[in-house]
Every structure is written in structure tokens, then in C-alpha cells.
Design a protein around this motif. Structure first.
Motif, PDB file in Angstrom:
ATOM      1  N   PRO A 102      23.810  69.706  35.064  1.00  0.00           N
ATOM      2  CA  PRO A 102      23.179  68.399  34.843  1.00  0.00           C
ATOM      3  C   PRO A 102      23.752  67.634  33.655  1.00  0.00           C
ATOM      4  N   PHE A 103      24.095  68.340  32.597  1.00  0.00           N
ATOM      5  CA  PHE A 103      24.596  67.610  31.425  1.00  0.00           C
ATOM      6  C   PHE A 103      26.015  67.092  31.649  1.00  0.00           C
ATOM      7  N   HIS A 104      26.835  67.882  32.292  1.00  0.00           N
ATOM      8  CA  HIS A 104      28.174  67.371  32.617  1.00  0.00           C
ATOM      9  C   HIS A 104      28.067  66.214  33.603  1.00  0.00           C
ATOM     10  N   ALA A 105      27.093  66.297  34.498  1.00  0.00           N
ATOM     11  CA  ALA A 105      26.911  65.210  35.463  1.00  0.00           C
ATOM     12  C   ALA A 105      26.579  63.921  34.736  1.00  0.00           C
ATOM     13  N   TYR A 133      33.476  69.056  27.816  1.00  0.00           N
ATOM     14  CA  TYR A 133      34.411  68.046  27.334  1.00  0.00           C
ATOM     15  C   TYR A 133      35.292  68.637  26.240  1.00  0.00           C
ATOM     16  N   PRO A 134      36.567  68.370  26.200  1.00  0.00           N
ATOM     17  CA  PRO A 134      37.370  67.675  27.215  1.00  0.00           C
ATOM     18  C   PRO A 134      37.713  68.629  28.360  1.00  0.00           C
ATOM     19  N   GLU A 135      37.513  68.186  29.556  1.00  0.00           N
ATOM     20  CA  GLU A 135      37.697  69.064  30.702  1.00  0.00           C
ATOM     21  C   GLU A 135      39.155  69.511  30.827  1.00  0.00           C
ATOM     22  N   PRO A 136      39.341  70.774  31.139  1.00  0.00           N
ATOM     23  CA  PRO A 136      40.713  71.263  31.347  1.00  0.00           C
ATOM     24  C   PRO A 136      41.278  70.910  32.728  1.00  0.00           C
ATOM     25  N   SER A 137      40.614  70.056  33.463  1.00  0.00           N
ATOM     26  CA  SER A 137      41.130  69.619  34.757  1.00  0.00           C
ATOM     27  C   SER A 137      41.727  68.224  34.606  1.00  0.00           C
ATOM     28  N   PRO A 138      42.753  67.925  35.391  1.00  0.00           N
ATOM     29  CA  PRO A 138      43.379  66.606  35.261  1.00  0.00           C
ATOM     30  C   PRO A 138      42.438  65.478  35.655  1.00  0.00           C
ATOM     31  N   TYR A 139      42.633  64.325  35.026  1.00  0.00           N
ATOM     32  CA  TYR A 139      41.890  63.118  35.391  1.00  0.00           C
ATOM     33  C   TYR A 139      42.652  62.429  36.522  1.00  0.00           C
ATOM     34  N   VAL A 183      25.627  74.064  29.051  1.00  0.00           N
ATOM     35  CA  VAL A 183      26.785  73.698  29.879  1.00  0.00           C
ATOM     36  C   VAL A 183      26.448  73.808  31.367  1.00  0.00           C
ATOM     37  N   GLY A 184      25.474  74.654  31.694  1.00  0.00           N
ATOM     38  CA  GLY A 184      25.087  74.765  33.094  1.00  0.00           C
ATOM     39  C   GLY A 184      25.396  76.133  33.647  1.00  0.00           C
ATOM     40  N   ALA A 185      25.139  76.265  34.943  1.00  0.00           N
ATOM     41  CA  ALA A 185      25.249  77.571  35.579  1.00  0.00           C
ATOM     42  C   ALA A 185      26.650  77.774  36.124  1.00  0.00           C
ATOM     43  N   TYR A 186      27.494  78.370  35.331  1.00  0.00           N
ATOM     44  CA  TYR A 186      28.815  78.763  35.810  1.00  0.00           C
ATOM     45  C   TYR A 186      29.424  79.763  34.851  1.00  0.00           C
ATOM     46  N   GLY A 227      32.828  69.887  36.957  1.00  0.00           N
ATOM     47  CA  GLY A 227      31.718  69.871  36.014  1.00  0.00           C
ATOM     48  C   GLY A 227      31.979  70.850  34.883  1.00  0.00           C
ATOM     49  N   GLN A 228      32.879  70.468  34.005  1.00  0.00           N
ATOM     50  CA  GLN A 228      33.283  71.352  32.902  1.00  0.00           C
ATOM     51  C   GLN A 228      32.968  70.679  31.576  1.00  0.00           C
TER      52      GLN A 228
END
Lengths: 168, 287, 772
Positions: free
Chosen positions: C224-227, C86-92, C533-536, C83-84
Motif C-alpha cells: 500500500p505505501f509503495h502504491a 524508493y529508489p526502485e531497482p527496476s528501470p523506469y 514496505v509491504g508483504a514481500y 512495488g519496491q
């Protein structure tokens, strides 16, 4: 089968099939205060009192409660008339996510009923079935002690309306 | 989930309960605290016989025995004043070592014995105190703890029988005792339980009952260890010898939590300390 | 500028506390939705296998089964569950359902049924034919040439090197002539284990359709928004068709910074057009949700005789499990939140996150810094010892100070280059002094440890974290005024039990001169609240707090403007106080009068403010942790006797809640250091998925924990605040390791410090001594 019990002071009856667990019965009937955490009796977030003793309702058959008195967190106090423990848990910062709190409060209530001025060790023993991942328990120990003192001093007489900014 | 469960019965007497069990044969289960049944799967069970309302939560003494009803919750035993002093409080301590108040409130003495998991709290203590199990059925049976504990419930306890009472000989009352649990945390199932009782007569050990639990599939008495103590004026080396003897040749239950070797080492340490603490009346320390 | 604070820095009651304590608070599962179906996921029993065939015919016959989905039924969209932003730094590298399973617990199929029982039975009745593949169960060998390839699919994106099972890699080097100036070189390897977050409320998600045929997802989430965005992406529906509601959340700790089940629940809802609920069991939570990345950390350092640290060379292998969610960024933090704490002219960092056929790593409070701090703080202790210097003195001489910068800030960010910054608030020295006094450092450290097998020792660890991700994270808030002078505060910021609703209300109340109880907080709902972005990333107080402050200031300016017109007075120098507008000339108006005027009387308009905030700096909170332990040399058992956490979080907006954050993080860290660990059998099957065997501490295990808040003023934060939520989970592991060393002279570098490990180390040493 017909199940009769006293629930938060009221006589109630439910029609059950047989295998229902008390937690499911309560939640299906709108008593959402007891939480589902592990379904295995390990965490205590589902705790309710049966005849004044706190138990894990996630592993307790609804049928076992027949003819008994069940108290859920909804029966301990309300937002308008909270129990001293409910007040002090909030005042002392003992509530974070709140999942463990209903169960823990019922364990704490059982403790204060039998031991009005508990020592640290008593509190640790009484709450040892209620896991909390948020608080480190420190504030909860404090909250139980403050509530005990308040109840003894009769200032709150167990129930006292909450006042918003009092903790300032 | 007990999908076929349809009825709960709440007998008021043992006779009534036995009649219901007979009627259902293997399709009924006895329930007391219920902590082990709530999440089981058994497609045969149609009825639960709740034995918690039959007056079996008593605690009394007669001339020869301390008599403890089988549906006493562990918390009641842990809190009992009588058990707090009987044989150095061994039974109260064992009951208190169940790590969750919520479970202590529900779990019963009978349940702890009948299920007898390797880590069950009560069986080692009952074995230490030479308890007897009273079983109601077609005929009443009295089974010594040594025979009952740890065995599969259906081999000793028939489908239509109920464990109603535990009797502990009153002569154990004046024994000293020690009870220690070793596990990773307070709520971790015990890896080692050391449960001991010693009788002192003018500085000499006049009797010893030594039991290991947790580390073995069922709680076991350790006669070799007892022999190291009886008749001696006890000193630290005796506890060490007895502890070594206690773990000698036992069949260790191993899971991923710790190796066999480690469990044996710890069992020996815990046993030695429990004996020492017991002898000095808890003045020095087992953890 | 500091001004006297009225609401901020006060321990007001948590605004949702009483509703929680009375059982009124509504979590995801605390509503009844008519016609709700129960969902259940079929989990893979194999660590690595291809799905050759799925036969659902028997399962479909079970009464009450409504829908069964397999990979054949869903669009195949590579995405990440992280839940990061956009664009997420994690691989798709994830698919809602895939034709391959990559760890025990990976999802194979999804069932929706009328009852929980029917769903569970249906899952068991699905017959899957697998081609079992050799699993990769050892992170160190995941990159070997002959290691099986875990992500051999062609459509996954942004995997660093799928041929080498390399999910992500990052590194940097500043300085030159490494280790040339050092008198001593230290070279140590540290190993950390699999651990789970254990929120008391497991993952739970509901989805249904509203009257516009939009998908409403009510879910226990930190993001929630990333979700919303990721569900839309994975199911190929427009964002506008998705609404995500976050009600009360029963704990997250990073576990719920994952868009884990929202996709599959929404897919089931789409397929059945019925409301659907999926609640993880505890065992599913432990093995199928997310975990803390286990790491192998190789740390080298150079030290001069005068006490100057010359070099750090940190090499990390992070086990990301079957999917690369948060793999890059967690690994980055292992360096970026650890290396800047101590000055060194040469700093090198390399991190490789590798795939294995094991549970999936994710965001977990501390976010990689936890593992890094373990290595760093143990090594710092060892360096001090080499110089025969007090570990506190050594840390004070070398830690970063007010006004200083570190090249690491620029060199390493979250998945990319970082942002240069210098320290504008630092209370670390005071943390060290106060904590040391509280634990009795002078009397206890390095002193004789008592007779008999039970030895005592004290340990220390110093820490830093960050406050939000600079240049990336954004939070927004809207505040609007009501007739009675109360306000609605609408925020995307996500309270997951942390108390952020309260803290943010305090900030707004401070601006508006009212009490926090006059603010009605609503968070978060993608239809109703502005983006956050949420709680992180320790961001909510620092980042969203500033958005709230700015929005409240807009409302305040409007109030003053209206009041000025009402009183025909120049509102310059007017203040808001106790629910009143107080003009410089002493004339007053209640907020109620202002509100009624603005809504109904003249030049009507809604008094409201709406603001966003991003930050270009991530000020670190600092902490010094101390503990006293007892080590039983005969059993190896380690017991923490007491723990002290002295924390500089700038201004604590709510000191009690800040203490609570600290104490909870500390206890989680203590059980992580001592017992928490998911263990596996040789086939990669977890052995302790339930809480009977995965242990977290209860009230009897927990030591007394004392928090000391050391106030500083962070100029870039709201009312001087920095973050507090994550930092303290990083302390216990090194702090306890150092205390164990003080007690028995043994340095443990492999966590958790189980009794058996300690005893083994003692025996090894005894054997070594005999050989000498």
C-alpha cells in the motif's frame, strides 16, 4: 421480470432485466460472500447452493433460480453461530486468503448432508470444483473430517457458538 | 452477455415448452443446467425456456430400454445405483469424469449431448451403449447416437425441438465396460477418451463396441478395432491390435497442448489398457 | 534468551478466519460505493506496435460511457510498476498509457462507464490504427544486433542497455583459477517457463474522492505505501493527496507487489471526479498482470573426487517481457538465494534480464530463487551420482552450516551489493533426516522400480531463502491501549491471506501477556497505519514482527511504570501475565485498571508504543523436500504420489499457519513443475489465458503433502522466527525432476515436465540405445 426465490430461508423477490447472472444479483444485493474468481465456472469461488446442490453462480442465470431455494455462505452460519464446518475450517488452518472458502464450505456442506462420514476420496471428489491457491488443500481435507466427526458426535449439533482460544 | 434476454419461461410439460419455442422461433433458447450459456453472446435471444422442471430428470426401465431423462444432472447419473451396475457402470463413470462437482451438479445429460464438445463426457459412453435420443417436436423423432452425437445441434435438433430422453438397450446391461480419460490434469478438457463395452460368452468375446472421443472432433466408433476382438478368446495381443486399429486413420483434433503424434500414441495406449481392464473386469489397470 | 512462550509458537485461530468463513470479510469489491463507474482497459492485440491513431468517437456514443483516456490525456511520466522501496531497482520504463504497445495485453486506452457492459462495449468500439512492428519473442535472441528495439523511447530511465533490449544486468566473481582443481566439470542448461500466480481474487482497484477532495484508493495490494508513492509520482499529484487502503486481499503470491492498476484507476477518478472500479477478468489477470520470469539457466560446477565442490559458474538469461519490473532483483535472487547453500571456493554469477514482446515478469513467490533452485538441485543430484554418493550425504557434506558465511552474501544483494552475514540458525541436517524417514528414502531411492510401464522413484531438493532485504526494508507498528485492557495494533504490514495479522498479533500478545484475541489488528491504510514496505521478500514475520515486538515492549514498559505508581511498588522484575501486571512482590493489577488509570485518573496519557525496525541480516530459512513419483513410460505422465516438506523457519510463530504456507507453496510448485505454462502462438498471443486451459491443481490432482517443521532459534528474529512463506515453492521442480530420474533414469532440464516431453525423452533414449 419478477424473480422469486427463497434466499437463506427467507422468501425474497427481485426485479430483473433478464440477462443477470446469479452471482451479480447476489453481490448487487449485498450478499458478498460469493466471490468472483474466473467468471467461467472454472474456480468455484462463486459457489452457492440451489436446492441443496452447489453450483457456480457466475455462469448461472438468476432466472434459473426462480422458485428455488438459494443458500449462500451467509445462510450457512454466522460469526455468532457458525456451522461446524466454518469452525473447523478456522481451527484447522484451512482458511488463508479466504477467497475460495465460502464456495468450498458450501460444497463441503453438500457432501456432509449426503455422506456424514466421508472418506478422503469423497472429500476430494466433493471439493473438486473449488480451486484454492493458498493451502494445498491439506488442511481443508482435515477440517471436513473434523467437522463430520463433530456433527456425528452431536457435540456441536451443527451449530455451536465459537469460543476464541479453544484451539490452543 | 445475452443483452436482449427479457423473459424466462418455466414450462411444466414438454408440450408447453414446445409451444413457447414455436412462438419465439429462433429468439428463444432452451436452458437446462445453463453452464454453457451464462457467458455467451447472442443478440437474438429474448427468452429462455427452462426445461429443468418438466419431470425429465427420471431414470427408469421398460422392457427394452433403460430410459434416462435428459435433464438429469451429471452428478445424479454418477451417483445412480442403477447406472453404477448397468453395463459395468459405464454411464456412471462417464458422468463422474466431469471434473468439477459444481459443474456436475448443474450440467445435464442433455446438455452434454447437445453441445457435444470434443471432450464431452457422455457422448462416447452413449455411443458405446448404442443409445437412442428421443426428440420431442412437431413429431417425436428417435435418433441413434451414431447420427446425433457430435453433429451441430441445429442440424439434428431443430430450433423448436427438445431432447427429452436417452434410451439405452437393456441387452447392453450385461456387457462389461471400460472408460478412461487422458488429460494434463483432472480439470483439463479430455485429450483422449476411450469408452468400450465387451460381451463375454464362455471366455470368448461375443461382442465389442469401441469408441474414441476427445482426440476426434466427435466421438467415433471404431469398427476395425471391434473386428479384432469379436469371436476371439482374448489375450493381451488382441487388445494391442484393436487399439492400433482404433487409432488408424482417425482425424485428430490438435491444439497447442500436445502434438498430433503424441495424441495418437497416447490414444492407442489408453485404448489398449481400457480394453484390457474391461475384459478383466477392471482387475488390471487402465489409469 | 529463550523464555517459556504462551501465545507464540501456538496454533491459535487465524483472527480473520471466521469472518472469511462466514462471508463477512470485506475484500475490495465487498462494499458498495454510490455512483461507482466500471472501468475497462483496451488491451493490445499486437505484440509490438506503434499507435498511430486512436479514434474514440464511436465508443463515446455508447450510452453510459463517461470517460475514455488515451496516452494523449495523461502526463507522460516514466516510472516502474514494481512495488519496491524508493529508489526502485527496476528501470523506469512504464507509462500509465503509452503510444507504443509492447506485448499482447498491453494497455492502449481506459474506459469508465456506468455499467460493466457499457465499458466492455466501449472498449470494443475504440478504433486504433497500429503500425505493426516485428516482435521479439525469443529471449535468447533479444540481444542480437538485428533484434527490434523494444524500448526505443528516449525518456525511459535506468534501462541497462535499451539498444540491446537489456533491462538489467548483474554479476560477480569470487575466487580464482576456476575449474583448475576440479576432477569433474558439469555443464548444464535449464529452462523454465511462463507461469502466473493465479490468485483466486484477480487484481481489483477502486478509487474515489473523500470530503477533502483527496483520492482514496481501495485496492488489492501487497504494497500500500509503495502504491501511494508510485500513484503520486505517475499522476503528478502530491503524496499527501493520496490515501491507499488495503482491505482483505484474496491472495497475492507476488502478483500484487505490483502497482499495476492503481494509477489508471486514479486517473479515471481524477478525470471523471466519480468513484471508479477496475476488476481484471481471469484472462486479463493471466496475460496483462504479471508472471514468473522464464529463465535460461546455464550452470557449471566443478567437483573433486573427495566430494568437495570447487566451483560454481551460474549464467542466467531472464525474460522480463515488455517491462523491466523486478527484472534486476528477481535475477539477483536466482544467484543470491541459491549459490550460498553449498560451499565452493570459486563462485561466478552473471545475470542478464532481457526485454521481449511477451507478458511482463514480476514478483512471484520464490522470486527468482525458484528457477535457480531447479538448476542447482538437479545438478547437485548429478554430482552426487557421479561420485556414487547418496544425494543426501553429498548435500550434508557440502551445505552451509551454523556459524559459516558465504562470499555470495556480500557479493550479491537485491540490485546492489549484499550484506555479509553468517548463519546463526540452521536445521537443514535435521530436515534432511526427518524428511528422508517420512518418504522412506532408504527403502526406495535407487531401488528397482517395479515391472510394467509404471515406474516409481523418489527425489530430494534442499533449499534456502532469506528473511527480508537487509539494510533496505523497514516495517513499523503502533500499538495503543484501550479502557478494557485491549489494544489496537496498527501496522503497515500487509496480510494478503497469509495470516500475518494473526502472527503479528501473537507477537504483541506474547509481550503484553494477553491473548491475541484482545488485540484489534488494523492493516493497512496509509492514513492510519505507520509505514511498512509491504508483504514481500519473506519479510513480514521477521521484520514487521520485530517492529511489533518493539512497539509492544514500549507499551509494556509504560504499563509497568503506571502500575508501579498505582501500587507504589518498584516495577522492576514485574511481569505481564494473563491480562494482569504481577509485581515481584506478588501484588497484581488488571490491565483494565491500568488503562483506566492512565486514561482518566492521574497524569493522564495514552499508553502506546510505536516502533520501526530494519535489519542488517537476512537469515535464511532452510528446507529439505522429498517426493515420490510415478512415471508412466507409455504415456509420459508423471504423478506425484506423496510429498514431504521439512522446513526450518526458526520458531514457527503459528505452526498451523506455517504449515499452511508450506503446503500451499508446495502445491503451487508441483503444478508449476508439471503443467503450468502460458503458451503462445507465433505472433506472441497467449493461447491459454483462462483457467479452462491454464491449469492449476484441484483437490483430485493434489497429492498428500506432509509438512515437518524443524524448530531452530534465530537470534535476530522475533522469538527466534525466520521466514516461511516463499521457500517451499522452490522445491517441487527439482525434487520432482530428481524423482523422475530415480524412476526412469532420465534427467529433465526443461520445465514443465509434461507427459509429451517425458515420452519424447524416453524415445530419444531408446533411439540412442539402439544406435549404440
Amino acid at each position: 421480470m419478477k424473480l422469486e426465490m427463497k434466499l437463506n430461508g427467507k422468501d425474497v423477490s427481485f426485479e430483473i432485466a433478464g440477462p443477470e447472472l446469479l452471482l451479480d444479483l447476489l453481490r448487487d444485493n449485498g450478499y458478498f460472500g460469493a466471490k468472483r474468481g474466473c467468471d467461467n465456472g472454472d474456480c468455484g469461488s462463486c459457489a452457492v447452493q440451489v436446492d441443496g446442490k452447489s453450483i457456480c453462480s457466475c455462469i448461472y442465470f438468476a432466472g434459473q433460480a426462480h422458485g428455488r431455494e438459494v443458500t449462500t455462505i451467509e445462510g450457512l452460519g454466522t460469526m455468532e453461530h457458525p456451522h461446524a464446518l466454518q469452525e473447523t475450517f478456522v481451527e484447522c488452518g484451512a482458511v488463508q486468503c479466504g477467497s475460495c472458502i465460502p464456495g468450498m464450505l458450501l460444497s463441503a456442506k453438500e457432501l456432509l448432508d449426503e455422506c456424514p462420514s466421508p472418506k478422503d476420496a469423497d472429500i476430494r471428489e466433493a471439493l473438486d470444483g473449488n480451486l484454492c491457491r493458498c493451502t494445498g488443500y491439506t488442511k481443508q481435507f482435515e477440517a471436513v473430517k473434523v467437522a463430520a466427526k463433530r456433527i456425528i458426535e452431536g457435540k456441536s449439533k451443527g451449530r455451536k457458538p465459537a469460543r476464541g482460544g479453544k484451539s490452543r | 452477455m445475452l443483452r436482449t434476454l427479457k423473459e424466462f419461461h418455466y414450462p411444466a410439460t414438454v408440450a408447453e415448452a414446445l409451444a413457447i419455442l414455436q412462438r419465439f422461433d429462433s429468439r428463444a433458447s432452451v436452458i437446462a443446467g445453463g453452464t454453457s450459456l451464462g457467458r455467451t453472446d447472442d443478440a437474438k435471444i429474448e427468452a429462455m425456456v427452462d426445461i429443468s422442471r418438466m419431470g425429465l430428470a427420471f431414470l427408469k426401465e421398460d422392457k427394452v430400454s433403460l430410459r434416462i431423462g435428459s435433464t438429469n444432472p451429471l452428478q445424479a447419473l454418477a451417483r445412480s445405483r442403477k447406472l453404477g451396475v448397468f453395463a459395468g457402470g459405464l454411464l456412471a463413470r462417464a458422468a463422474a469424469s466431469q471434473p468439477s462437482r459444481l459443474l456436475r451438479n448443474a450440467m445435464t445429460l442433455g446438455g452434454s449431448i447437445v453441445l457435444s464438445t470434443p471432450w464431452a463426457e457422455m457422448p462416447p459412453a452413449l455411443l458405446t451403449l448404442d443409445a437412442k435420443m428421443i426428440i420431442a417436436g412437431e413429431i417425436e423423432r428417435i435418433i441413434p447416437a451414431e447420427e446425433f452425437i457430435g453433429d451441430s445441434k441445429y442440424r439434428v435438433l431443430g430450433r423448436s425441438e427438445i431432447l427429452t430422453e436417452v434410451r439405452v438397450p437393456r441387452e447392453m446391461a450385461s456387457w462389461r465396460s471400460g472408460y478412461s480419460v487422458f488429460a494434463r490434469t483432472r480439470t483439463d478438457p479430455a485429450m483422449v477418451i476411450a469408452s468400450v463395452a465387451l460381451l463375454e460368452d464362455r471366455g470368448t468375446c461375443a461382442g465389442a463396441r469401441i469408441v474414441l472421443g476427445g482426440i476426434t472432433r466427435r466421438a467415433i466408433r471404431c469398427p476395425a478395432a471391434e473386428k479384432k476382438l469379436v469371436g476371439k478368446k482374448l489375450a493381451p495381443q488382441h487388445f494391442a491390435q484393436a487399439a492400433r486399429a482404433a487409432v488408424g486413420g482417425i482425424e485428430v483434433v490438435v491444439d497447442w497442448r500436445a502434438s498430433r503424434e503424441y495424441r495418437l500414441q497416447v490414444a492407442e495406449v489408453v485404448m489398449r489398457r481400457t480394453l484390457a481392464a474391461c475384459w478383466s473386469d477392471g482387475k488390471e489397470g487402465a489409469r | 534468551m529463550k523464555q517459556p512462550l504462551v501465545t507464540v509458537n501456538k496454533s491459535v485461530r487465524k483472527i480473520d478466519g471466521l469472518s472469511m468463513a462466514t462471508g463477512r470479510a470485506q475484500y475490495v469489491d465487498d462494499v458498495h460505493v454510490r455512483g461507482m463507474l466500471w472501468a475497462k482497459l483496451l488491451a493490445s492485440p499486437h505484440a509490438h506496435a506503434k499507435i498511430l491513431d486512436i479514434d474514440i468517437s464511436q465508443a463515446q456514443k455508447i450510452p453510459g460511457v463517461v470517460c475514455i483516456l488515451t496516452h494523449k490525456d495523461l502526463p507522460r511520466v516514466p516510472h516502474t510498476t514494481a512495488g519496491q522501496g524508493y529508489p526502485e531497482p527496476s528501470p523506469y520504463d512504464s507509462y500509465v498509457l503509452d503510444k507504443k504497445v509492447r506485448f499482447v495485453g498491453d494497455r492502449v486506452a481506459a474506459v469508465a462507464a456506468e455499467t460493466r457492459d457499457a465499458a466492455e462495449r466501449a472498449v470494443r468500439a475504440i478504433k486504433v490504427t497500429y503500425e505493426i512492428l516485428t516482435p521479439v519473442l525469443d529471449a535468447e535472441h533479444a540481444m542480437d544486433d538485428d533484434a527490434p528495439k523494444i524500448h526505443d523511447e528516449e525518456d525511459s530511465l535506468r534501462i541497462a542497455d535499451p539498444e540491446k533490449n537489456l533491462a538489467a544486468e548483474v554479476g560477480f566473481s569470487v575466487g580464482k583459477n576456476f575449474f583448475e582443481d576440479s576432477d569433474y566439470i558439469f555443464d548444464r542448461t535449464f529452462v523454465t517457463q511462463y507461469a502466473q500466480h493465479c490468485p483466486i481474487e484477480p487484481h481489483i482497484t477502486m478509487a474515489w474522492f473523500d470530503e477533502q477532495d483527496r483520492i482514496v484508493i481501495r485496492t488489492s495490494t501487497q504494497v500500500p505505501f509503495h502504491a501511494r508513492r508510485i500513484v503520486a509520482q505517475a499522476l503528478r499529484v502530491p503524496v499527501k493527496r493520496v490515501r491507499v487502503i488495503k482491505p482483505r486481499v484474496g491472495g497475492g503470491f507476488g502478483a500484487k507487489q505490483e502497482v499495476l492498476n492503481e494509477q489508471i484507476v486514479a486517473a479515471l477518478a481524477l478525470a471523471t471526479h466519480r468513484p471508479v472500479k477496475l476488476e481484471y477478468t481471469r484472462a486479463e489477470e493471466t496475460i496483462s498482470a504479471r508472471t514468473r520470469h522464464p529463465m535460461i539457466i546455464h550452470l557449471r560446477s566443478g567437483l573433486k573426487k573427495d566430494g568437495t565442490i570447487t566451483d560454481f559458474d551460474l549464467d542466467v538469461i531472464s525474460n522480463t517481457g515488455a517491462y523491466g519490473t523486478h527484472a534486476l532483483t528477481v535475477g539477483c535472487n536466482t544467484g543470491s538465494k541459491v549459490l550460498p547453500l553449498y560451499r565452493a571456493k570459486n563462485v561466478k554469477f552473471n545475470m542478464r534480464a532481457v526485454y521481449t514482446n511477451m507478458p511482463v515478469g514480476g514478483a512471484y513467490r520464490g522470486y527468482g530463487a525458484t528457477q535457480g533452485a531447479f538448476a542447482m538441485e538437479c545438478l547437485i543430484d548429478e554430482m552426487a551420482e557421479r561420485l556414487a554418493m547418496d544425494p543426501l550425504e553429498f548435500r550434508k557434506r557440502n551445505h552451509i552450516r551454523l556459524g559459516e558465511s558465504s562470499p555470495v552474501f556480500k557479493a550479491l544483494g537485491e540490485g546492489r551489493e549484499g550484506v555479509a552475514q553468517s548463519i546463526e540458525s540452521c536445521g537443514l541436517d535435521q530436515c534432511i533426516d526427518l524428511g528422508a524417514r517420512e518418504i522412506g528414502w532408504r527403502e526406495k531411492h535407487g531401488k528397482p522400480k517395479g515391472k510394467g510401464p509404471i515406474k516409481r522413484g523418489v527425489g530430494v531438493a534442499c533449499l534456502m531463502q532469506g528473511s527480508s532485504i537487509p539494510g533496505i526494508d523497514m516495517g513499523a507498528a503502533t500499538i495503543k491501549m484501550n479502557e478494557d485492557g485491549s489494544f489496537n495494533l496498527l501496522m503497515g504490514a500487509t496480510d494478503l491471506g497469509t495470516g500475518s495479522d494473526t502472527v503479528l498479533a501473537q507477537i504483541a500478545a506474547e509481550v503484553l501477556g494477553i491473548r491475541e484475541s484482545d488485540i484489534v489488528v488494523y492493516s493497512s491504510d496509509t492514513d492510519m497505519t505507520p509505514f511498512d514496505v509491504g508483504a514481500y521478500a519473506s519479510s513480514t514475520t521477521f521484520l514487521s514482527g520485530m517492529a511489533v515486538k518493539k512497539a509492544a515492549e514500549q507499551a509494556r514498559d509504560q504499563i509497568l511504570h503506571v502500575a508501579g505508581k498505582m501500587l507504589e511498588t518498584d516495577p522492576a522484575d514485574a511481569i505481564l501475565q494473563d491480562g494482569m501486571v504481577v509485581m515481584a512482590n506478588g501484588r497484581r493489577l488488571s490491565l483494565k485498571e491500568v488503562a483506566l488509570h492512565s486514561l482518566y485518573i492521574l497524569d493522564q496519557f495514552q499508553i502506546m508504543g510505536s516502533s520501526s525496525h530494519i535489519t542488517h541480516t537476512s537469515p535464511p530459512p532452510f528446507a529439505a523436500h522429498f517426493c515420490e513419483v510415478e512415471v508412466d513410460e507409455e504415456t509420459g505422465q508423471v504423478t506425484v504420489l506423496s510429498y514431504v516438506a521439512a522446513v526450518d523457519c526458526g520458531t514457527a510463530i503459528n505452526p498451523r499457519l506455517a504449515e499452511g504456507q508450506t503446503e500451499g507453496a508446495v502445491l503451487n510448485g508441483i503444478s508449476y513443475a508439471l503443467v503450468e505454462e502460458i503458451c503462445f502462438d507465433p505472433k506472441g498471443r497467449p493461447r491459454n489465458a483462462t483457467w479452462q486451459y491454464y491449469k492449476i491443481f484441484n483437490t483430485q490432482d493434489a497429492p498428500p503433502i506432509k509438512t515437518i517443521l524443524v524448530p531452530t532459534w534465530e537470534p535476530t528474529g522475533p522469538y527466534g522466527a525466520k521466514s516461511v512463506s516463499e521457500i517451499s515453492i522452490n522445491g517441487p521442480m527439482p525434487c520432482i525432476a530428481n524423482a523422475i530420474y530415480d524412476a526412469i533414469g532420465i534427467r529433465l532440464r526443461e520445465a514443465p515436465f509434461t507427459a509429451e516431453k517425458v515420452l519424447k525423452a524416453l524415445k530419444l533414449r531408446a533411439r540412442g540405445r539402439r544406435m549404440e
